[in-house]
Design a protein around this motif. Structure first.
Motif, PDB file in Angstrom:
ATOM      1  N   PHE A 201      56.096  33.413  44.523  1.00  0.00           N
ATOM      2  CA  PHE A 201      55.391  32.822  43.397  1.00  0.00           C
ATOM      3  C   PHE A 201      54.608  31.577  43.781  1.00  0.00           C
ATOM      4  CE2 PHE A 201      58.508  35.187  40.662  1.00  0.00           C
ATOM      5  CZ  PHE A 201      57.554  36.057  40.176  1.00  0.00           C
ATOM      6  N   GLY A 202      54.726  31.158  45.029  1.00  0.00           N
ATOM      7  CA  GLY A 202      53.942  30.002  45.449  1.00  0.00           C
ATOM      8  C   GLY A 202      54.610  28.673  45.177  1.00  0.00           C
TER       9      GLY A 202
ATOM     10  N   PRO B  35      33.081  32.269  47.904  1.00  0.00           N
ATOM     11  CA  PRO B  35      33.762  33.475  47.426  1.00  0.00           C
ATOM     12  C   PRO B  35      35.160  33.605  48.034  1.00  0.00           C
ATOM     13  CG  PRO B  35      32.158  34.037  49.110  1.00  0.00           C
ATOM     14  CD  PRO B  35      31.973  32.584  48.828  1.00  0.00           C
ATOM     15  N   ASP B  36      35.924  34.597  47.536  1.00  0.00           N
ATOM     16  CA  ASP B  36      37.232  34.902  48.125  1.00  0.00           C
ATOM     17  C   ASP B  36      37.029  35.196  49.603  1.00  0.00           C
ATOM     18  OD1 ASP B  36      38.001  34.732  45.556  1.00  0.00           O
ATOM     19  OD2 ASP B  36      38.590  36.833  45.318  1.00  0.00           O
ATOM     20  N   LYS B  82      48.255  30.304  43.640  1.00  0.00           N
ATOM     21  CA  LYS B  82      49.148  31.101  42.804  1.00  0.00           C
ATOM     22  C   LYS B  82      49.813  30.169  41.805  1.00  0.00           C
ATOM     23  CE  LYS B  82      50.928  33.262  46.482  1.00  0.00           C
ATOM     24  NZ  LYS B  82      51.928  33.965  47.277  1.00  0.00           N
ATOM     25  N   THR B 159      40.698  29.860  38.298  1.00  0.00           N
ATOM     26  CA  THR B 159      40.602  31.313  38.420  1.00  0.00           C
ATOM     27  C   THR B 159      41.484  31.979  37.371  1.00  0.00           C
ATOM     28  OG1 THR B 159      40.091  31.223  40.751  1.00  0.00           O
ATOM     29  CG2 THR B 159      41.039  33.263  39.965  1.00  0.00           C
ATOM     30  N   GLY B 160      40.908  32.919  36.646  1.00  0.00           N
ATOM     31  CA  GLY B 160      41.684  33.640  35.637  1.00  0.00           C
ATOM     32  C   GLY B 160      41.899  32.866  34.358  1.00  0.00           C
ATOM     33  N   PRO B 188      35.746  29.695  43.235  1.00  0.00           N
ATOM     34  CA  PRO B 188      34.761  30.713  43.570  1.00  0.00           C
ATOM     35  C   PRO B 188      33.581  30.698  42.589  1.00  0.00           C
ATOM     36  CG  PRO B 188      36.588  31.730  42.403  1.00  0.00           C
ATOM     37  CD  PRO B 188      36.879  30.250  42.467  1.00  0.00           C
ATOM     38  N   TYR B 189      33.683  29.891  41.529  1.00  0.00           N
ATOM     39  CA  TYR B 189      32.622  29.886  40.520  1.00  0.00           C
ATOM     40  C   TYR B 189      31.531  28.903  40.906  1.00  0.00           C
ATOM     41  CZ  TYR B 189      36.344  32.014  37.851  1.00  0.00           C
ATOM     42  OH  TYR B 189      37.364  32.815  37.451  1.00  0.00           O
ATOM     43  N   MET B 190      30.362  29.447  41.192  1.00  0.00           N
ATOM     44  CA  MET B 190      29.245  28.610  41.619  1.00  0.00           C
ATOM     45  C   MET B 190      28.878  27.599  40.533  1.00  0.00           C
ATOM     46  SD  MET B 190      28.212  29.883  44.606  1.00  0.00           S
ATOM     47  CE  MET B 190      29.274  31.033  45.456  1.00  0.00           C
ATOM     48  N   GLN B 203      31.354  29.922  53.355  1.00  0.00           N
ATOM     49  CA  GLN B 203      31.188  31.367  53.489  1.00  0.00           C
ATOM     50  C   GLN B 203      31.727  31.761  54.852  1.00  0.00           C
ATOM     51  OE1 GLN B 203      30.208  33.811  51.647  1.00  0.00           O
ATOM     52  NE2 GLN B 203      29.378  35.384  52.962  1.00  0.00           N
TER      53      GLN B 203
ATOM     54  N   ASN C  42      41.992  35.455  27.231  1.00  0.00           N
ATOM     55  CA  ASN C  42      43.243  36.209  27.366  1.00  0.00           C
ATOM     56  C   ASN C  42      43.926  36.251  26.005  1.00  0.00           C
ATOM     57  OD1 ASN C  42      42.871  36.402  30.119  1.00  0.00           O
ATOM     58  ND2 ASN C  42      43.857  34.428  30.482  1.00  0.00           N
ATOM     59  N   LEU C 141      35.906  42.373  50.974  1.00  0.00           N
ATOM     60  CA  LEU C 141      36.101  42.482  49.531  1.00  0.00           C
ATOM     61  C   LEU C 141      34.868  43.086  48.859  1.00  0.00           C
ATOM     62  CD1 LEU C 141      37.882  41.706  47.054  1.00  0.00           C
ATOM     63  CD2 LEU C 141      36.569  39.596  46.956  1.00  0.00           C
ATOM     64  N   GLY C 168      35.073  36.502  42.104  1.00  0.00           N
ATOM     65  CA  GLY C 168      35.460  36.111  43.456  1.00  0.00           C
ATOM     66  C   GLY C 168      34.638  36.680  44.587  1.00  0.00           C
ATOM     67  N   VAL C 169      33.583  37.464  44.297  1.00  0.00           N
ATOM     68  CA  VAL C 169      32.782  37.960  45.422  1.00  0.00           C
ATOM     69  C   VAL C 169      31.584  37.034  45.644  1.00  0.00           C
ATOM     70  CG1 VAL C 169      33.480  40.335  45.037  1.00  0.00           C
ATOM     71  CG2 VAL C 169      31.328  39.534  44.087  1.00  0.00           C
ATOM     72  N   ASP C 170      31.012  37.103  46.841  1.00  0.00           N
ATOM     73  CA  ASP C 170      29.923  36.173  47.148  1.00  0.00           C
ATOM     74  C   ASP C 170      28.665  36.564  46.365  1.00  0.00           C
ATOM     75  OD1 ASP C 170      27.893  37.670  48.897  1.00  0.00           O
ATOM     76  OD2 ASP C 170      29.817  38.223  49.771  1.00  0.00           O
ATOM     77  N   HIS C 196      36.372  37.973  31.346  1.00  0.00           N
ATOM     78  CA  HIS C 196      36.323  36.680  30.695  1.00  0.00           C
ATOM     79  C   HIS C 196      35.500  35.689  31.517  1.00  0.00           C
ATOM     80  CE1 HIS C 196      40.342  36.310  32.785  1.00  0.00           C
ATOM     81  NE2 HIS C 196      39.682  35.311  33.301  1.00  0.00           N
ATOM     82  N   TYR C 197      34.753  36.229  32.481  1.00  0.00           N
ATOM     83  CA  TYR C 197      33.822  35.373  33.223  1.00  0.00           C
ATOM     84  C   TYR C 197      32.476  35.426  32.522  1.00  0.00           C
ATOM     85  CZ  TYR C 197      37.294  35.966  36.879  1.00  0.00           C
ATOM     86  OH  TYR C 197      38.455  36.001  37.596  1.00  0.00           O
ATOM     87  N   ASP C 199      29.651  34.211  33.352  1.00  0.00           N
ATOM     88  CA  ASP C 199      28.447  34.484  34.130  1.00  0.00           C
ATOM     89  C   ASP C 199      28.291  35.978  34.391  1.00  0.00           C
ATOM     90  OD1 ASP C 199      30.696  34.277  35.625  1.00  0.00           O
ATOM     91  OD2 ASP C 199      29.762  33.296  37.348  1.00  0.00           O
TER      92      ASP C 199
END
Lengths: 368, 300, 242
Positions: A201-202, B35-36, B82, B159-160, B188-190, B203, C42, C141, C168-170, C196-197, C199
């Motif tokens: 869980f970190g 990014p991830d 996490k 995130t999330g 990760p959000y520009m 990157q 959520n 990814l 999360g992707v570039d 829920h993003y 953008d």
């Protein structure tokens, strides 16, 4: 110190808030003990027994009558010779045979002592144990009621012989193995899972970053389970004593001491597993396959070590439960003191030192 | 002040962080944007002493996380990527636990977290597992702050989390910054880059650029046009076939178009679109966003 | 792009769990070839609604028609005609690209030559045909996402449901991904994006914003921003859900 306290408090909350953990910790040991204890039916009504009466006198007839009237036994056969006993056991017709010596009544009156043999089919160890126990009770009660000429207390000497299973591997034998197994589950499996859960869980990252020292994290994880394991030891012992009439012939303090030592072995093993496993599932599998199966199969719990192939006998030496089982059998059944079990105690202590050293070496203050 | 010099982390054949050098000033809100898989988490873990670098060095106000990790750890507040709270403990229990572990009490440093914690104090007897994403995040931040750290390290805290909570979270970080705390945050959000004092665009383990958000977008010097059309697929195909095109790509509900020619005008583009028969709702010269610059940098 | 053909019709849809109303009188239509964004925080009820539209859960009352079938009465037919891709789970890491494609195609009854032609065609479009025997685990990814989308299209579904597809992707990969979506939409596949993003929302033709089980808004991103006088979808969302 306050940090450690806070940590231990948190651990207890985790334990008591998880229904499954509580179930494993408290209900499972009792359930297992009951299952193992009652694998043989203890329905003691009308057990088929035979009587081989070499005396055929007043006293033997009265004892036979009382046994039949107790409701526990059903007198199935009056045998006429020793030769008939084995075939009757083999066919499973009889569970026990009572053999009265010739001139039973006379000897009891004159010498104040007589003897009776209780031969039981101990392939069903639990039943055999109970049958001989009940018979003995009836016989001793009868003896007490006799007025004998000499004025001395009359006594009837009962000699119990178990057929097929002289070592009587039944519930008495399964209690030590069961304790080993339950302590392994509670201590090794639960600790390793609870540590790996933090990794998964970190939260371990935050704990590492905090001023908590590695030993505090380890001790904080160990103490709650040590206490709970001790509760389990007490539960199992009281149940074996009161429910299954298992004797504790040796010192209770020594018994508890050795059990606690074994708990420490299991806990240090649990910590070691958690330093190897990266997640709860891996910890669970290691615990199951590396601990439970050897505990059950290689410790002498179910299969006698003497009958194993040579290689497995050697392997059984590195199974901590083996030494624990030997030690507590000596204490409980044979009433042995420290002088009889020092070797086992030494070996178990060695395991603790070994696993703790390995864990401390492997415990990483960093990740990756 | 934080100095990172030629920091590298290798996992077998993979170089997760590749010779990164940068400095972060005390009291700065510094963002690692990428990014991830860009290497943000690995980089932050080397800064906070949880991971050993393969080579290179980090200095946190003169302390080295490799050798002085014990001191370093006392001055850091850390929120791993996490969610790291105990879900079976209540809000209050979590906070108290982390306070005790860091050798302090909730009362002693309450003033530090009052602003944030007040949002969730109403639910202090609720288990952390039953909180919404935004509330969990506030609790995690409170727990990371309770020992009055000098440096706050947040790994992808948003995130999330939904847009409303994200907004509130950044608002909190700005307030914290005013209390003098240095904050490293990865995302990760520009679009979150604009909320930092300075950012490092990352990157594939490399830092593409370090600058203020404005400085970053100013690095994009070509004229940029936004084309609004409902026929995005056709428009993309047609524009890619134009001899003057440098690049064209989707950007939100518009397409961003970059020409080879410096002097290209809106009229030129509109004319081309009508030749191709593509209806549109307008072509506009627009200011570049962080993503435009990020993509330009990715091209090398 | 004129939308005439309706592929999803939702009317007076309610879903209740005990006293809790997860979906409260939902009404909307989605057209063929449209990229439809379904947004919400959520717990706003978007996952519940999507489960109903995918035939995984029945509405408490009201109707939902998906690809011509009623989700409550013909969930199996609904499932045959939709594709699904989530960021959380997409492809089996220990199988190759080709094995993953064959698996999903097989599930939808696309086998033999039909499968081979279709799979080769899809991979060629991605210029990835030479990599078809590589394990998913070894891919970046971005490629995983693009392949997952391709696999979701393998049985030519009328509608593809995408759950937070590009988080999360570039930026470059993200655009390649949206271009794939535009292409699929152009060919008539309807794309239903839950996210829920905000953008991500900007890339959709129309979006609905859900909060507390209700639909708070439904329009194009441009109209929503204009009507609220703001610059970004983030602000629209914050304004509508506060």
């Amino acid at each position: 110190m306050k940090q450690l306290q806070a940590f231990i408090r948190k651990e207890f909350k985790h334990i008591f808030r998880d229904g499954l953990t509580v179930l494993i910790l408290f209900v499972m040991p009792i359930a297992q003990l009951l299952i193992f204890g009652y694998v043989v039916s203890t329905e003691m009504r009308d057990a088929h027994i035979g009587i081989l009466d070499h005396a055929r006198d007043e006293a033997t007839r009265e004892i036979t009558r009382r046994m039949a009237a107790s409701g526990y036994f059903k007198i199935d056969a009056m045998l006429s010779s020793e030769a008939q006993i084995e075939p009757a056991f083999r066919q499973g017709r009889l569970k026990m045979v009572v053999v009265f010596e010739p001139g039973f009544s006379q000897r009891l009156q004159k010498d104040g002592t007589a003897s009776v043999q209780l031969l039981a089919d101990a392939s069903d160890a639990n039943t055999a144990q109970l049958l001989t126990g009940y018979s003995n009770g009836i016989i001793q009660k009868f003896a007490m009621e006799q007025n004998v000429a000499s004025g001395a207390m009359p006594s009837i000497h009962t000699q119990v012989r178990m057929f097929y299973n002289e070592a009587l591997k039944g519930v008495f034998m399964s209690v030590p193995g069961l304790m080993a197994m339950i302590l392994m589950i509670v201590s090794a499996m639960m600790t390793s899972i609870s540590i790996t859960r933090e990794k998964e869980f970190g939260s371990m990252e935050v704990l590492l970053i905090s001023p908590l020292k590695p030993w505090q994290i380890i001790v904080g994880k160990v103490i709650p389970y040590l206490l709970l394991a001790f509760v389990n030891i007490l539960t199992i012992l009281s149940m074996s004593y009161w429910v299954f009439q298992m004797p504790v012939n040796g010192s209770l303090a020594l018994l508890l001491g050795v059990s606690t030592l074994f708990t420490l072995v299991a806990l240090s093993l649990g910590i070691f597993i958690s330093t190897v496993a990266s997640n709860q599932m891996v910890a669970m599998f290691i615990s199951m396959f590396a601990l439970m199966l050897p505990t059950i199969l290689l410790s002498g719990f179910i299969y006698p070590i003497e009958n194993m192939p040579w290689a497995l006998q050697v392997l059984s030496n590195i199974m901590p439960p083996k030494w624990f089982i030997i030690a507590i059998k000596r204490i409980m059944l044979q009433g042995g003191g420290m002088e009889y079990i020092w070797k086992e105690v030494l070996i178990l202590s060695g395991f603790v030192v070994l696993f703790i050293t390995l864990s401390v070496k492997r415990f990483n203050v960093r990740i990756g | 002040m934080i100095t990172i010099h030629q920091l590298t982390k290798q996992f077998g054949p993979v170089t997760a962080v590749d010779r990164v050098s940068l400095t972060v000033n005390g009291g700065e809100l510094f963002g690692f944007i990428g990014p991830d898989g860009a290497g943000k988490t690995t980089l932050l873990r080397m800064v906070n002493s949880l991971m050993l670098p393969t080579s290179g060095e980090v200095s946190l106000w003169g302390l080295n996380p490799v050798t002085d990790y014990k001191q370093v750890r006392t001055m850091i507040g850390y929120m791993p990527g996490k969610f790291s709270l105990y879900l079976d403990l209540t809000v209050e229990e979590n906070l108290q636990f982390f306070a005790s572990v860091f050798g302090t009490t909730v009362a002693e440093n309450y003033h530090l977290i009052a602003d944030i914690y007040s949002h969730i104090e109403l639910f202090k007897h609720r288990k952390a597992g039953q909180l919404s994403g935004g509330m969990k995040q506030k609790l995690a931040l409170s727990c990371a702050l309770i020992h009055k750290p000098r440096l706050l390290i947040l790994d992808e805290p948003t995130t999330g989390v939904d847009a409303v909570s994200r907004g509130e979270f950044w608002e909190m970080l700005r307030k914290l910054k005013h209390s003098g705390i240095t904050i490293l945050v990865s995302t990760p959000y520009m679009d979150e880059a604009a909320l930092c004092d300075r950012v490092a665009l990352m990157q594939n383990g490399n830092v593409l650029q370090v600058d203020t958000p404005i400085g970053i977008t100013q690095g994009f010097t070509r004229p940029l046009f936004a084309i609004r059309t409902q026929h995005r697929h056709e428009a993309l195909q047609s524009l890619r076939g134009w001899e003057y095109v440098h690049k064209v790509y989707p950007y939100g509900e518009t397409l961003h178009y970059i020409d080879h020619r410096q002097g290209v005008t809106v009229d030129d583009i509109e004319a081309y679109l009508s030749v191709c028969g593509i209806a549109h709702q307008g072509v506009q010269r627009v200011a570049p966003g962080i993503e435009d610059r990020f993509m330009e940098l990715m091209d090398g | 792009m004129t939308h005439t053909e309706t592929v999803i019709t939702v009317s007076h849809l309610y879903k209740k769990f005990g006293k809790f109303t997860a979906n409260d009188d939902l009404n909307f239509e989605v057209y063929r070839g449209e990229i439809f964004g379904f947004l919400g925080a959520n717990g706003a009820g978007k996952t519940t609604a999507m489960r109903i539209l995918c035939g995984l859960s029945s509405p408490t009352s009201g109707t939902a028609m998906v690809a011509g079938y009623n989700v409550a009465e013909q969930p199996e037919l609904v499932k045959r005609n939709i594709g699904y891709m989530s960021q959380k789970f997409s492809l089996y890491e220990d199988l190759t690209i080709w094995e993953n494609m064959r698996l999903y195609a097989g599930i939808y009854g696309v086998t033999g030559k039909a499968f081979r032609d279709r799979a080769e065609n899809l991979l060629s479009e991605l210029h990835f045909l030479n990599h078809r025997h590589e394990l998913i685990a070894g891919l970046s990814l971005g490629w995983k996402q693009k392949l997952a989308f391709t696999v979701a299209l393998i049985h030519r579904p009328a509608i593809v449901f995408l759950d937070e597809p590009t988080g999360g992707v570039d930026p470059v990969t993200r655009r390649q991904f949206w271009e794939m979506i535009y292409e699929a939409a152009h060919q008539g596949t309807t794309i239903f994006v839950t996210t829920h993003y905000m953008d991500e929302a900007e890339y959709c033709d129309r979006i609905t914003i859900m909060a507390d089980g209700k639909i708070k808004a439904l329009d194009t991103p441009g109209n929503l921003k204009a009507s609220m006088g703001v610059e970004t979808m983030n602000e629209v969302f914050v304004g509508l859900t506060r």
